[in-house]
Design a protein around this motif. Structure first.
Motif, short mmCIF file in Angstrom:
data_model
loop_
_atom_site.label_atom_id
_atom_site.label_comp_id
_atom_site.label_asym_id
_atom_site.label_seq_id
_atom_site.Cartn_x
_atom_site.Cartn_y
_atom_site.Cartn_z
N PRO A 42 -33.10 6.25 39.09
CA PRO A 42 -32.40 5.88 40.28
C PRO A 42 -31.39 4.79 40.48
N MET A 43 -31.87 3.47 40.29
CA MET A 43 -30.90 2.49 40.00
C MET A 43 -29.50 2.74 39.17
N THR A 44 -29.77 3.21 37.92
CA THR A 44 -28.54 3.70 37.33
C THR A 44 -27.50 4.39 37.83
N PHE A 45 -27.78 5.21 38.83
CA PHE A 45 -26.50 6.08 39.42
C PHE A 45 -26.29 5.74 40.62
N LEU A 46 -27.19 4.94 41.38
CA LEU A 46 -27.03 4.59 43.03
C LEU A 46 -26.61 3.25 43.19
N CYS A 47 -26.55 2.30 42.26
CA CYS A 47 -26.01 0.85 42.67
C CYS A 47 -24.77 0.68 42.31
N GLY A 48 -23.78 1.24 42.63
CA GLY A 48 -22.38 0.96 42.59
C GLY A 48 -21.76 0.85 41.26
N THR A 49 -22.77 1.15 40.08
CA THR A 49 -21.85 0.93 38.86
C THR A 49 -20.87 2.09 38.62
N PHE A 50 -21.10 3.21 39.26
CA PHE A 50 -20.03 4.19 38.97
C PHE A 50 -19.22 4.69 40.21
N PHE A 51 -19.21 4.06 41.34
CA PHE A 51 -18.59 4.24 42.64
C PHE A 51 -18.90 3.14 43.21
N ALA A 52 -17.81 3.09 44.09
CA ALA A 52 -17.67 1.99 45.32
C ALA A 52 -18.42 2.08 46.32
N LEU A 53 -19.55 1.11 46.79
CA LEU A 53 -20.40 1.05 47.97
C LEU A 53 -19.75 1.34 49.13
N SER A 54 -18.50 1.29 49.59
CA SER A 54 -17.67 1.29 50.61
C SER A 54 -17.55 2.84 50.69
N GLN A 55 -17.67 3.84 49.75
CA GLN A 55 -17.82 5.13 50.01
C GLN A 55 -19.04 5.96 50.61
N VAL A 56 -20.14 4.96 50.80
CA VAL A 56 -21.31 5.59 51.20
C VAL A 56 -21.51 5.01 52.63
N PRO A 57 -22.13 5.81 53.43
CA PRO A 57 -22.73 5.55 54.77
C PRO A 57 -23.34 4.10 54.69
N GLU A 58 -23.12 3.49 56.01
CA GLU A 58 -23.62 2.16 56.05
C GLU A 58 -25.18 1.97 56.07
N ALA A 59 -25.93 2.85 56.50
CA ALA A 59 -27.17 2.89 56.44
C ALA A 59 -27.72 3.07 54.86
N VAL A 60 -27.08 4.00 54.42
CA VAL A 60 -27.36 4.02 52.61
C VAL A 60 -26.88 2.73 52.10
N ARG A 61 -25.87 2.06 52.55
CA ARG A 61 -25.42 0.92 51.78
C ARG A 61 -26.41 -0.24 52.05
N MET A 62 -26.94 -0.30 53.04
CA MET A 62 -27.64 -1.31 53.34
C MET A 62 -28.95 -1.32 52.31
N VAL A 63 -29.46 -0.01 52.13
CA VAL A 63 -30.63 0.12 51.26
C VAL A 63 -30.53 0.05 50.02
N LEU A 64 -29.14 0.18 49.54
CA LEU A 64 -28.74 0.18 48.13
C LEU A 64 -28.60 -1.50 47.66
N TYR A 65 -28.08 -2.42 48.68
CA TYR A 65 -28.06 -3.77 48.44
C TYR A 65 -29.31 -4.35 48.45
N VAL A 66 -30.36 -3.68 48.76
CA VAL A 66 -31.84 -4.41 48.38
C VAL A 66 -32.20 -4.28 46.79
N LEU A 67 -31.38 -3.36 46.14
CA LEU A 67 -31.82 -3.01 44.82
C LEU A 67 -30.95 -4.24 43.78
N PRO A 68 -31.59 -4.93 42.87
CA PRO A 68 -31.09 -5.78 42.08
C PRO A 68 -29.74 -5.35 41.38
N LEU A 69 -29.77 -4.13 40.91
CA LEU A 69 -28.56 -3.74 40.16
C LEU A 69 -27.29 -3.76 40.86
#
Length: 249
Positions: free
Chosen positions: A178-205
């Motif tokens: 999941p970290m491979t595809f969800l942590c902003g490696t292939f897309f800008a995190l600004s494109q996802v909803p704020e709530a999802v972005r906050m969760v993704l920022y908890v991940l080290p990748l």
């Protein structure tokens, strides 16, 4: 201090000998996924696209470098330790030796760091050739080193926690994939909803991708992300120490 360095080298030395004999095959296998990602996303989807003011190919190369630092460093530390501990039972020899637990953890993690830097170096060479505007400066190299260290300690911890090879595969599927595809490696995190972005920022990748991409593209460097990544590495280190001491009792 000299004794600690000697102990760490004693743990790392057999792994370096194996790496020296098989570095080409190890490098080739570790580059399969990053190169496929680069071709599929960079060229297959990235023609004439721009993300945050830069070409998509330039955007994803730093993300792929961050992803490679995670997968190769984690796998380099975790898989060998997992096999040594559960299959060959050779890891018990370290526990019975006069080598400190910290030296064992650091020595095993450094194998992942070496492999991660080797693979990322190859990706960087390809990336600079494809996108010459990428910046390889001290901040970029520092971010890469911290990323490799953090995920190597994560790999050591995972290898000490799981009790079977199947459990390691499950861990990879539920945590690493999941970290491979969800942590902003292939897309800008600004494109996802704020709530999802906050969760993704908890991940080290996510923190790794932010640091490496900002340095490579000459953007304002996110020092908070680098500190967070360092904290992740420290947490994984102390968690590995705790698990190792607990298993030695």
């Amino acid at each position: 201090m000299s004794n600690a360095i000697t102990d760490i080298y004693s743990v790392l030395w057999p792994e370096l000998r194996f790496l020296r004999r098989h570095w080409l095959s190890i490098l080739a296998t570790s580059l399969v996924s990053p190169v496929l990602y680069l071709v599929a996303f960079g060229y297959g989807l990235g023609n004439n696209l721009t993300v945050e003011g830069v070409s998509y190919i330039a955007f994803i190369i730093p993300g792929i470098v961050a992803l490679t630092s995670m997968t190769v460093s984690f796998g380099g530390a975790a898989m060998k330790l997992n096999v040594d501990r559960l299959y060959y039972k050779s890891f018990d020899e370290f526990l019975m030796s006069p080598i400190s637990h910290s030296s064992i953890v650091v020595g095993k993690a450094l194998l992942g760091v070496v492999r991660g830097l080797l693979s990322c170096g190859a990706i960087i060479v390809m990336g600079v050739f494809i996108s010459p505007q990428l910046i390889i400066d001290p901040l970029f190299l520092l971010s890469l080193l911290v990323s490799c260290l953090a995920f190597s300690f994560f790999g050591v911890f995972a290898a000490l926690v799981v009790n079977s090879h199947q459990s390691m595969s499950t861990f990879n599927s539920l945590v690493m994939l999941p970290m491979t595809f969800l942590c902003g490696t292939f897309f800008a995190l600004s494109q996802v909803p704020e709530a999802v972005r906050m969760v993704l920022y908890v991940l080290p990748l996510t923190q790794s991708s932010e640091c490496i991409r900002a340095a490579a593209l000459g953007e304002q460097f996110p020092w908070i992300s680098l500190i967070a990544l360092t904290v992740f590495g420290a947490i994984f280190y102390f968690a590995s120490m705790y698990k190792l001491k607990k298993s030695s009792i």
